[in-house]
Design a protein around this motif. Structure first.
Motif, PDB file in Angstrom:
ATOM      1  N   ALA A 214     -59.556 -37.407  -7.821  1.00 40.92           N
ATOM      2  CA  ALA A 214     -60.340 -36.198  -7.583  1.00 40.92           C
ATOM      3  C   ALA A 214     -59.759 -35.401  -6.427  1.00 40.92           C
ATOM      4  CB  ALA A 214     -61.798 -36.550  -7.292  1.00 40.92           C
ATOM      5  N   SER A 215     -59.935 -34.088  -6.516  1.00 41.89           N
ATOM      6  CA  SER A 215     -59.479 -33.180  -5.468  1.00 41.89           C
ATOM      7  C   SER A 215     -60.562 -32.120  -5.248  1.00 41.89           C
ATOM      8  CB  SER A 215     -58.164 -32.519  -5.883  1.00 41.89           C
ATOM      9  OG  SER A 215     -57.723 -31.613  -4.894  1.00 41.89           O
ATOM     10  N   TRP A 216     -60.833 -31.795  -3.999  1.00 40.07           N
ATOM     11  CA  TRP A 216     -61.881 -30.836  -3.655  1.00 40.07           C
ATOM     12  C   TRP A 216     -61.253 -29.618  -2.982  1.00 40.07           C
ATOM     13  CZ3 TRP A 216     -66.524 -29.153  -4.497  1.00 40.07           C
ATOM     14  CH2 TRP A 216     -67.210 -28.401  -3.536  1.00 40.07           C
ATOM     15  N   ASP A 217     -61.521 -28.450  -3.531  1.00 41.67           N
ATOM     16  CA  ASP A 217     -61.085 -27.190  -2.937  1.00 41.67           C
ATOM     17  C   ASP A 217     -62.253 -26.656  -2.114  1.00 41.67           C
ATOM     18  OD1 ASP A 217     -60.518 -24.479  -2.392  1.00 41.67           O
ATOM     19  OD2 ASP A 217     -59.246 -24.304  -4.166  1.00 41.67           O
ATOM     20  N   ASP A 218     -62.156 -26.852  -0.798  1.00 38.99           N
ATOM     21  CA  ASP A 218     -63.289 -26.517   0.065  1.00 38.99           C
ATOM     22  C   ASP A 218     -63.521 -25.018   0.116  1.00 38.99           C
ATOM     23  OD1 ASP A 218     -65.354 -27.424   1.706  1.00 38.99           O
ATOM     24  OD2 ASP A 218     -64.225 -26.962   3.526  1.00 38.99           O
ATOM     25  N   GLY A 219     -62.446 -24.234   0.048  1.00 33.72           N
ATOM     26  CA  GLY A 219     -62.599 -22.782   0.115  1.00 33.72           C
ATOM     27  C   GLY A 219     -63.328 -22.225  -1.093  1.00 33.72           C
ATOM     28  N   ARG A 220     -62.978 -22.720  -2.260  1.00 33.86           N
ATOM     29  CA  ARG A 220     -63.595 -22.237  -3.488  1.00 33.86           C
ATOM     30  C   ARG A 220     -64.835 -23.037  -3.890  1.00 33.86           C
ATOM     31  NH1 ARG A 220     -60.348 -18.812  -6.515  1.00 33.86           N
ATOM     32  NH2 ARG A 220     -58.217 -18.558  -5.770  1.00 33.86           N
ATOM     33  N   GLY A 221     -65.034 -24.173  -3.249  1.00 31.00           N
ATOM     34  CA  GLY A 221     -66.149 -25.031  -3.633  1.00 31.00           C
ATOM     35  C   GLY A 221     -65.988 -25.576  -5.036  1.00 31.00           C
ATOM     36  N   LEU A 271     -68.124 -41.961  -7.561  1.00 27.60           N
ATOM     37  CA  LEU A 271     -67.768 -42.342  -6.190  1.00 27.60           C
ATOM     38  C   LEU A 271     -66.498 -41.652  -5.724  1.00 27.60           C
ATOM     39  CD1 LEU A 271     -68.103 -44.128  -3.679  1.00 27.60           C
ATOM     40  CD2 LEU A 271     -66.892 -45.948  -4.911  1.00 27.60           C
ATOM     41  N   ILE A 272     -65.456 -41.658  -6.539  1.00 26.42           N
ATOM     42  CA  ILE A 272     -64.181 -41.076  -6.114  1.00 26.42           C
ATOM     43  C   ILE A 272     -64.299 -39.568  -5.901  1.00 26.42           C
ATOM     44  CG2 ILE A 272     -61.738 -40.838  -6.674  1.00 26.42           C
ATOM     45  CD1 ILE A 272     -62.787 -43.715  -5.963  1.00 26.42           C
ATOM     46  N   PRO A 273     -64.941 -38.799  -6.807  1.00 30.34           N
ATOM     47  CA  PRO A 273     -65.155 -37.376  -6.505  1.00 30.34           C
ATOM     48  C   PRO A 273     -65.957 -37.148  -5.230  1.00 30.34           C
ATOM     49  CG  PRO A 273     -65.447 -37.787  -8.838  1.00 30.34           C
ATOM     50  CD  PRO A 273     -65.315 -39.127  -8.198  1.00 30.34           C
ATOM     51  N   PHE A 274     -66.964 -37.977  -4.996  1.00 35.29           N
ATOM     52  CA  PHE A 274     -67.725 -37.835  -3.743  1.00 35.29           C
ATOM     53  C   PHE A 274     -66.817 -38.034  -2.535  1.00 35.29           C
ATOM     54  CE2 PHE A 274     -69.548 -40.364  -0.289  1.00 35.29           C
ATOM     55  CZ  PHE A 274     -70.389 -39.414   0.278  1.00 35.29           C
ATOM     56  N   LEU A 275     -65.954 -39.051  -2.593  1.00 34.15           N
ATOM     57  CA  LEU A 275     -65.054 -39.308  -1.468  1.00 34.15           C
ATOM     58  C   LEU A 275     -64.130 -38.121  -1.218  1.00 34.15           C
ATOM     59  CD1 LEU A 275     -64.077 -43.022  -2.255  1.00 34.15           C
ATOM     60  CD2 LEU A 275     -65.695 -42.203  -0.514  1.00 34.15           C
ATOM     61  N   ALA A 276     -63.622 -37.517  -2.302  1.00 33.14           N
ATOM     62  CA  ALA A 276     -62.757 -36.352  -2.143  1.00 33.14           C
ATOM     63  C   ALA A 276     -63.499 -35.206  -1.465  1.00 33.14           C
ATOM     64  CB  ALA A 276     -62.222 -35.922  -3.508  1.00 33.14           C
ATOM     65  N   MET A 277     -64.760 -35.015  -1.825  1.00 33.81           N
ATOM     66  CA  MET A 277     -65.559 -33.963  -1.195  1.00 33.81           C
ATOM     67  C   MET A 277     -65.849 -34.295   0.267  1.00 33.81           C
ATOM     68  SD  MET A 277     -68.260 -33.194  -4.285  1.00 33.81           S
ATOM     69  CE  MET A 277     -69.220 -32.061  -3.306  1.00 33.81           C
ATOM     70  N   ALA A 278     -66.205 -35.538   0.526  1.00 40.64           N
ATOM     71  CA  ALA A 278     -66.601 -35.927   1.877  1.00 40.64           C
ATOM     72  C   ALA A 278     -65.427 -35.898   2.842  1.00 40.64           C
ATOM     73  CB  ALA A 278     -67.225 -37.321   1.852  1.00 40.64           C
ATOM     74  N   ARG A 280     -62.493 -34.235   2.289  1.00 35.21           N
ATOM     75  CA  ARG A 280     -61.675 -33.025   2.117  1.00 35.21           C
ATOM     76  C   ARG A 280     -60.213 -33.390   1.847  1.00 35.21           C
ATOM     77  NH1 ARG A 280     -66.485 -31.751   2.310  1.00 35.21           N
ATOM     78  NH2 ARG A 280     -67.285 -29.854   3.293  1.00 35.21           N
ATOM     79  N   ARG A 281     -60.021 -34.459   1.127  1.00 36.14           N
ATOM     80  CA  ARG A 281     -58.686 -34.932   0.762  1.00 36.14           C
ATOM     81  C   ARG A 281     -58.723 -35.437  -0.679  1.00 36.14           C
ATOM     82  NH1 ARG A 281     -55.561 -37.361   4.874  1.00 36.14           N
ATOM     83  NH2 ARG A 281     -54.095 -37.956   3.196  1.00 36.14           N
ATOM     84  N   PRO A 282     -57.650 -35.308  -1.430  1.00 41.67           N
ATOM     85  CA  PRO A 282     -57.613 -35.947  -2.746  1.00 41.67           C
ATOM     86  C   PRO A 282     -57.722 -37.467  -2.589  1.00 41.67           C
ATOM     87  CG  PRO A 282     -55.828 -34.359  -2.500  1.00 41.67           C
ATOM     88  CD  PRO A 282     -56.422 -34.533  -1.142  1.00 41.67           C
ATOM     89  N   VAL A 283     -58.429 -38.089  -3.524  1.00 39.47           N
ATOM     90  CA  VAL A 283     -58.611 -39.540  -3.501  1.00 39.47           C
ATOM     91  C   VAL A 283     -58.370 -40.069  -4.905  1.00 39.47           C
ATOM     92  CG1 VAL A 283     -60.193 -41.464  -3.033  1.00 39.47           C
ATOM     93  CG2 VAL A 283     -60.298 -39.384  -1.623  1.00 39.47           C
TER      94      VAL A 283
END
Length: 795
Positions: A214-221, A271-278, A280-283
């Protein structure tokens, strides 16, 4: 039905996807490397049932390279529990039958108590997998063991602990279906049979273990997830709800999948998407094989107390069944599996008076999920073994007993007196079951084998033959979609919500599209497994994709052809009825030779001043269509197996295996046969080798392939496949499903063949898997019983 003449449907075309898969050029989730990704490793419970009295992760955080540690407490209020499956199905069923499902949501990680060996307790995120594993070793957890519940019957005992107090007891779901006066039928019947049948637990064992990245784009949400799962749209919906994100902010991609054999939702998926969000890094996380065997897609695990009432001719008058499903620690799939069992229990037989009750019971084992067949093998095993017992009691050949009980062809379509799992009336739509039986027996040489049995027995060989048949509800809804688009080069692009996982779906969908649009399959590209490419999708499971996605693709392709012809008609100043799609464009059917190329058509269909679309027709050469099946279709099959039993070792050798199957219109016979052959191999493993075994403390005993046995090429004989082709009227192309049927009948067919081989000893196989040591014990018991009877007679 489709009115377009089939040029490619029904042909044995080579699989399009093999060009990359056989060369090792496929892209699986584990192959995808997101720059800067951290790696996760999961700490799992070593106890089946215990209170977590202390959990200290401070030392793990001190390991060089560890970025974070999360526990169930850390996730509270930040990650929701898994959305309970099949809730809408249950609502529909409650209007028709007696069904109760108690809510017991599955958490992503344990908080205060663990309920099965392997339940996630904590997760370590580090720079690489090795460091994450090192971090796991530094987490201190104190457990206070609690009583375990080893099986469904123990869970119902008066002294059993209630695993989930909110349920009130250990019954998580119950269903009851009946038709006719069952008690009166049993009271009036000349004969009755009562037998207990047990079907053990096994694991799905896909080639590819699960990976989630998972990867989270914090700018775009925006959240992007890559996952080994054939239902990306379902994953997207669950992540949206569990992580509190708008649906449009979640993209789920399922790349190539190395087999599936079922579907499931697991803690790591959220769990893995949550970790990426929390963080702010791909996991990323990849399951190892031990984790796979202990936590991923356990299945089966049923006990049936089956009763049949029958007459002097062996005709079944009524059926009564009370069965238990060991759901494991959480009943995550409501009545999906148990209702499948109930719906398919009567198989191809004319049994109109029946009473069926199923209970899903929670125990301290890994939760079960639907796996290839999903409740059908258990039902078929119970009924087909019972039929052979009645045949022996009445002195009939098992084939003859079946002839007397099969539904006649002239009675189809036939209402079956109950709703299907989707709430629609359950109707066997088409087929000829008696002819299917005779075709299978003739092709197998059944009479010749029977004639030689006495000769083999005289020579000390224990050879037997067994029969089993099934029906399979396939093409399950609620819908499936397709987008079909023509590009400027004349290539057709298909996007669907159904995700292939090795069954040749790219090829069969291309064949349908090619016929309906009018080009060769070589010009068709099929893409699936990406929620950003098609808004709605359901996924691949339940032998549904050929029916639902195939129909969606076919209708969309046909409509695109009409749209293309309409544009060509404007350019050629001709009626679309006088035009046809050819490999390079559209041509007039007459001898004028007038044509228009695909690039010209593409330009004329584009919005703007040069648009030549007919009035009222949207610009662009693209059609999106969603097929909603009115009800499931019913595929069917008859299997015949011969085996030889070594009475000194208990080893069973499958000598020959033959099937005759009806999947409606065959899109590609080679792919159909591959599906059936793979299913039979799966079924042989289920019958003779595979079992997820636990001890009394619910410790898994089969956590590696040293103990969990799989069939190899040496144990699987050549599998002969015959066909019937009765088209379904429930979709435009007459298709029925075939993905699971091959795995449904082998346990019953092989068990019947074993009992037939050992008929002089009167061995009764009422449980599978049947490992050699178990069969040896049955042989010993039969010999002891025979010796005791002889001694009584001589006395």
């Amino acid at each position: 039905m489709s009115t377009v003449a089939a040029r490619y449907v029904g042909q044995r075309l080579r699989r399009k996807e093999d060009a990359r898969l056989v060369r090792g050029a496929g892209t699986f989730t584990a192959d995808i490397q997101v720059p800067g990704a951290l790696h996760a490793a999961v700490l799992r419970s070593p106890f089946a049932h215990a209170q977590i009295s202390r959990l200290d992760a401070s030392r793990a955080l001190g390991v060089d390279g560890v970025a974070a540690v999360f526990t169930g407490v850390d996730l509270a209020g930040r990650v929701g529990t898994f959305v309970e499956a099949a809730a809408k199905e249950v609502d529909k069923l409650q209007e028709r039958i007696d069904v109760v499902v108690k809510s017991c949501p599955l958490p992503v990680m344990a908080v205060e108590r663990v309920l099965w060996v392997g339940q996630p307790v904590a997760v370590v995120v580090a720079r690489d997998r090795y460091t994450a594993e090192d971090g796991l070793e530094e987490i201190d957890v104190d457990y206070e063991p609690l009583p375990s519940i080893p099986d469904a019957e123990s869970a119902l005992g008066p002294d059993a602990p209630v695993l989930h107090p909110e349920l009130g007891d250990n019954v998580a779901a119950r269903l009851s279906i009946s038709s006719g006066d069952v008690d009166a039928a049993f009271d009036a019947a000349p004969f009755t049979l009562r037998e207990r049948f047990t079907f053990g637990r096994h694991a799905a064992n896909a080639m590819e273990t699960r990976t989630v990245q998972a990867s989270w784009d914090d700018g775009r949400g925006e959240l992007s997830v890559w996952i080994t799962n054939p239902r990306p749209h379902l994953i997207r919906t669950n992540l949206s709800e569990m992580l509190g994100l708008p649906l449009e902010s979640v993209r789920v991609v399922a790349p190539d999948v190395g087999g599936s054999f079922g579907t499931g939702l697991f803690g790591e998926d959220a769990l893995i998407p949550f970790l990426a969000m929390a963080l702010r890094r791909p996991v990323r996380w990849t399951e190892d094989r031990q984790e796979s065997l202990s936590v991923t897609r356990h299945a089966r695990d049923q006990v049936h107390d089956l009763e049949l009432a029958y007459d002097h001719e062996g005709r079944i008058l009524a059926l009564r069944d009370r069965f238990l499903v060991d759901a494991g620690a959480y009943n995550a799939y409501a009545v999906t599996v148990s209702y499948n069992t109930a719906a398919h229990l009567r198989g191809q037989y004319a049994i109109d008076t029946f009473s069926i009750e199923g209970r899903n019971v929670v125990t301290t084992k890994a939760p079960v999920a639907p796996v290839r067949g999903a409740g059908r093998p258990e039902a078929v095993f119970a009924l087909d073994r019972a039929l052979d017992l009645i045949a022996a009691e009445r002195g009939l050949d098992p084939a003859e007993l079946r002839r007397r009980n099969l539904i006649p062809a002239e009675e189809l379509p036939r209402p079956m007196g109950m709703p299907y799992r989707d709430g629609a009336e359950m109707v066997y739509d088409s087929g000829d079951y008696p002819a299917q039986l005779e075709q299978a027996l003739d092709a197998f040489g059944y009479d010749e084998l029977r004639a030689r049995q006495a000769e083999w027995r005289a020579a000390g060989r224990h050879v037997g033959v067994g029969i089993s048949s099934y029906v399979e509800g396939s093409g399950f809804g609620p819908y499936e979609g397709a987008v079909v688009r023509l590009d400027q080069r004349g290539r057709v692009h298909v996007v669907t919500g159904a995700k292939p996982h090795g069954q040749g779906l790219e090829t069969t969908l291309a064949q349908i599209c090619a016929d309906e649009f009018g080009v060769s399959p070589d010009r068709v590209t099929v893409t699936a497994g990406d929620t950003s490419l098609i808004q709605y999708g359901i996924g691949t499971f339940a032998s549904r994709s050929a029916v639902t996605a195939g129909s969606a693709v076919g209708v969309a392709a046909g409509r695109l052809r009409e749209k293309v012809l309409a544009v060509a008609g404007e350019l050629l100043e001709a009626s679309p009825a006088d035009l046809e799609v050819v490999e390079d464009g559209v041509a007039a059917r007459d001898v004028s030779g007038r044509t228009v190329s695909f690039p010209e058509l593409h330009a004329a269909a584009a919005p703007g001043p040069n648009n030549r679309m007919p009035a009222g027709v949207e610009p662009g050469l693209q059609v999106e269509y969603y097929f909603v099946p009115p009800a499931v279709t019913f595929a069917s099959g008859t299997h015949v197996a011969s085996v030889e039993v070594d009475v000194e070792t208990g080893f069973v050798r499958v000598l020959r295996y033959l099937t005759v199957d009806d999947c409606g219109r065959m899109l590609n016979p080679t792919i159909v046969e591959g599906q059936i052959q793979g299913g039979v191999a799966h079924g042989i493993g289920t019958t003779l080798f595979e079992e997820a075994l636990y001890d009394e403390e619910c410790q898994l005993l089969t956590g590696s392939y040293m103990d969990y046995l799989l069939p190899t090429a040496a144990e699987v004989p050549p599998i002969e496949v015959g066909h019937q082709e009765f088209l379904s009227e429930l979709n435009p192309f007459g298709i029925k499903g075939c993905g699971e049927g091959g795995a449904v009948s082998p346990p019953a067919a092989i068990a019947n063949a074993i009992c037939d081989a050992l008929a002089p000893l009167q061995v009764n196989v009422n449980r599978v898997p049947l490992r050699p040591e178990a069969l040896l014990e049955l042989i010993r018991q039969a010999r002891d019983s025979s010796a005791g009877t002889e001694e009584e007679g001589s006395a």
